[in-house]
Design an enzyme around this catalytic site. Sequence first.
Site, PDB file in Angstrom:
ATOM      1  N   GLY A 235       7.580   9.566   2.585  1.00 24.93           N
ATOM      2  CA  GLY A 235       8.936   8.736   2.349  1.00 24.93           C
ATOM      3  C   GLY A 235       9.887   8.914   3.368  1.00 24.93           C
TER       4      GLY A 235
ATOM      5  CG  HIS B 148       1.259   4.500  -4.964  1.00 23.49           C
ATOM      6  ND1 HIS B 148       1.777   4.568  -3.698  1.00 23.49           N
ATOM      7  CD2 HIS B 148       0.109   5.151  -4.965  1.00 23.49           C
ATOM      8  CE1 HIS B 148       0.622   5.588  -3.105  1.00 23.49           C
ATOM      9  NE2 HIS B 148      -0.032   5.798  -3.724  1.00 23.49           N
TER      10      HIS B 148
ATOM     11  NE  ARG C 140      -2.053  14.341   3.717  1.00 25.45           N
ATOM     12  CZ  ARG C 140      -1.700  13.836   2.597  1.00 25.45           C
ATOM     13  NH1 ARG C 140      -2.261  14.058   1.225  1.00 25.45           N
ATOM     14  NH2 ARG C 140      -0.676  12.917   2.581  1.00 25.45           N
TER      15      ARG C 140
HETATM   16  P1  ADP Z   1       4.490   7.736   3.133  1.00 29.79           P
HETATM   17  O1  ADP Z   1       3.756   7.833   3.997  1.00 29.79           O
HETATM   18  O2  ADP Z   1       6.216   7.979   3.603  1.00 29.79           O
HETATM   19  O3  ADP Z   1       4.365   8.221   1.632  1.00 29.79           O
HETATM   20  P2  ADP Z   1       3.921   4.914   2.137  1.00 29.79           P
HETATM   21  O4  ADP Z   1       3.575   4.006   3.181  1.00 29.79           O
HETATM   22  O5  ADP Z   1       2.743   5.632   1.403  1.00 29.79           O
HETATM   23  O6  ADP Z   1       4.639   6.185   2.892  1.00 29.79           O
HETATM   24  O7  ADP Z   1       4.733   4.530   0.833  1.00 29.79           O
HETATM   25  C1  ADP Z   1       5.406   5.337  -0.108  1.00 29.79           C
HETATM   26  C2  ADP Z   1       5.854   4.678  -1.266  1.00 29.79           C
HETATM   27  O8  ADP Z   1       7.159   4.008  -0.694  1.00 29.79           O
HETATM   28  C3  ADP Z   1       4.886   3.699  -2.182  1.00 29.79           C
HETATM   29  O9  ADP Z   1       4.313   4.299  -2.988  1.00 29.79           O
HETATM   30  C4  ADP Z   1       5.913   2.648  -2.665  1.00 29.79           C
HETATM   31  O10 ADP Z   1       6.472   3.307  -3.661  1.00 29.79           O
HETATM   32  C5  ADP Z   1       6.999   2.490  -1.461  1.00 29.79           C
HETATM   33  N1  ADP Z   1       6.582   1.451  -0.631  1.00 29.79           N
HETATM   34  C6  ADP Z   1       6.051   1.523   0.589  1.00 29.79           C
HETATM   35  N2  ADP Z   1       5.915   0.357   1.113  1.00 29.79           N
HETATM   36  C7  ADP Z   1       6.557  -0.489   0.297  1.00 29.79           C
HETATM   37  C8  ADP Z   1       6.470  -2.155   0.503  1.00 29.79           C
HETATM   38  N3  ADP Z   1       6.284  -2.928   1.325  1.00 29.79           N
HETATM   39  N4  ADP Z   1       7.208  -2.468  -0.829  1.00 29.79           N
HETATM   40  C9  ADP Z   1       7.670  -1.861  -1.884  1.00 29.79           C
HETATM   41  N5  ADP Z   1       7.538  -0.613  -1.752  1.00 29.79           N
HETATM   42  C10 ADP Z   1       7.036   0.095  -0.825  1.00 29.79           C
END
Ligand code: ADP
Length: 445
Positions: A165, A208, A292
């Site tokens: 995040g 998610h 992973r």
């Molecule tokens: P990280 O690799 O830092 O965990 P992610 O791309 O997996 O980042 O995103 C983590 C979380 O952030 C997602 O599960 C969602 O809750 C929020 N998120 C990421 N991208 C979006 C988006 N385009 N719109 C709304 N929420 C998002």
Amino acid sequence: MFSKILIANRGEIALRIIRACHELNIEAVAVYSEADKEAPYLQLADEAICIGPADCSKSYLNIASIISAAEITDVEAIHPGYGFLAENTEFAQICGECGITFIGPPVEAMKNLGDKVMARKIAKQAKVRCVPGSVGTIEDGPEALKLANDMGYPVIIKASAGGGGRGMRIVHNDISLRSAINSARAEAEVAFGNGDVYMEKFIVEPRHVEVQVMADSKGHAVHFYERDCSIQRRHQKMVEESPCPILDKKTREELCGSALRIIKESKYVNAATVEFLLDKDKNFYFIEANARIQVEHPVTEMVTGHDLIKLQLQIASGMPLTLTQKNIKLNGVAIECRVNAEDPDNNFSPCPGRITRYIPPGGFGVRVDTHVHQGWNVSPTYDSMIAKVIVHQKTRTEAITTMKRALGEFIIEPIKTTIPACLEILSHNLFVKSEVDTGFIERNF
Ligand code: ADP
């Protein structure tokens, strides 16, 4: 199959991997920092070797120390677990150069999927829908402004190398776009040594949903269905479940099929998780892939009955996947709650310290993955997650009941944990009805 491997990690995942090794007759070498020298799981390992002081950069992230430990103990392979060096391409490459098998994907596939901008390109080639957004990285300038206006606010700025995040900013208007891009860049530079950022449309109130996949080196890949990880606090997962309670059969098939196409397109081998956002109309959009094993893998193990760590070890040793998609069936419902040493009443601030009283839950349908015990000192140096409680039941309603019962039994004193927060979530009527999205915690607690 390997006869001896090293585990480049600590805590519950190190213990989880030791157990899988022993069931496959593999000797497991554990590594530890000075802060972890009392850890009882080290006794379960066939050998344990100190790799440095408490500070991660000098121990669990110290590639030279870990490779030396692997050479001294003469192992054939290294399992990196999650976090630490698990998605470090330099580490995977050095393992290869030293003749040690890295239990994970080929370096090239890890590089491509680890870079989120590249991963979006791969997803597009695999004909999988991504969240609308920039084609590549963006700078603070007129192009970013135009793109944000074309898509419409809100938009989200994300770090290309991102994880956990970090380096993410939600932007609602032109005025804040500039500063959001610059602060996301600065945060990403510090966190990942790479300040590249890109832009996506911010999906409003999504779920998610992520798909577990496994591919062997012969080009055969299968999926293990999906996990719903919508219960997040500051983009960090707290409660995960499988299957996603609101998916219909057709959407599930499309989602899992899309994940497999991305894996095949990237020539991936071993375990991966392909993450998507699901909007209110059940359209799903690829966001990223994790190269992973993940923290929440046990819920998938419970509903499919397959040991994912054993499969990782078999695939890395060159064995083909003998599973076909038809052999992988969903059975019941599994939920996982993360127990973190954090104080929910004090903004979830870390709460390290010695555990003087510890009684874990048990009974029908309950699994506890942890390395802690009575007398264990939770170090402030490492991640605050100290246990995972996983339940498996026939229905979601029964799984929630079992989880409440299990968390109610769990005694960890005197440190504060996220158990009371998890119990509140499990009792919330919107969680019970599964009317949740990634903003559920922020809105309701
Ligand atoms: P990280 O690799 O830092 O965990 P992610 O791309 O997996 O980042 O995103 C983590 C979380 O952030 C997602 O599960 C969602 O809750 C929020 N998120 C990421 N991208 C979006 C988006 N385009 N719109 C709304 N929420 C998002």
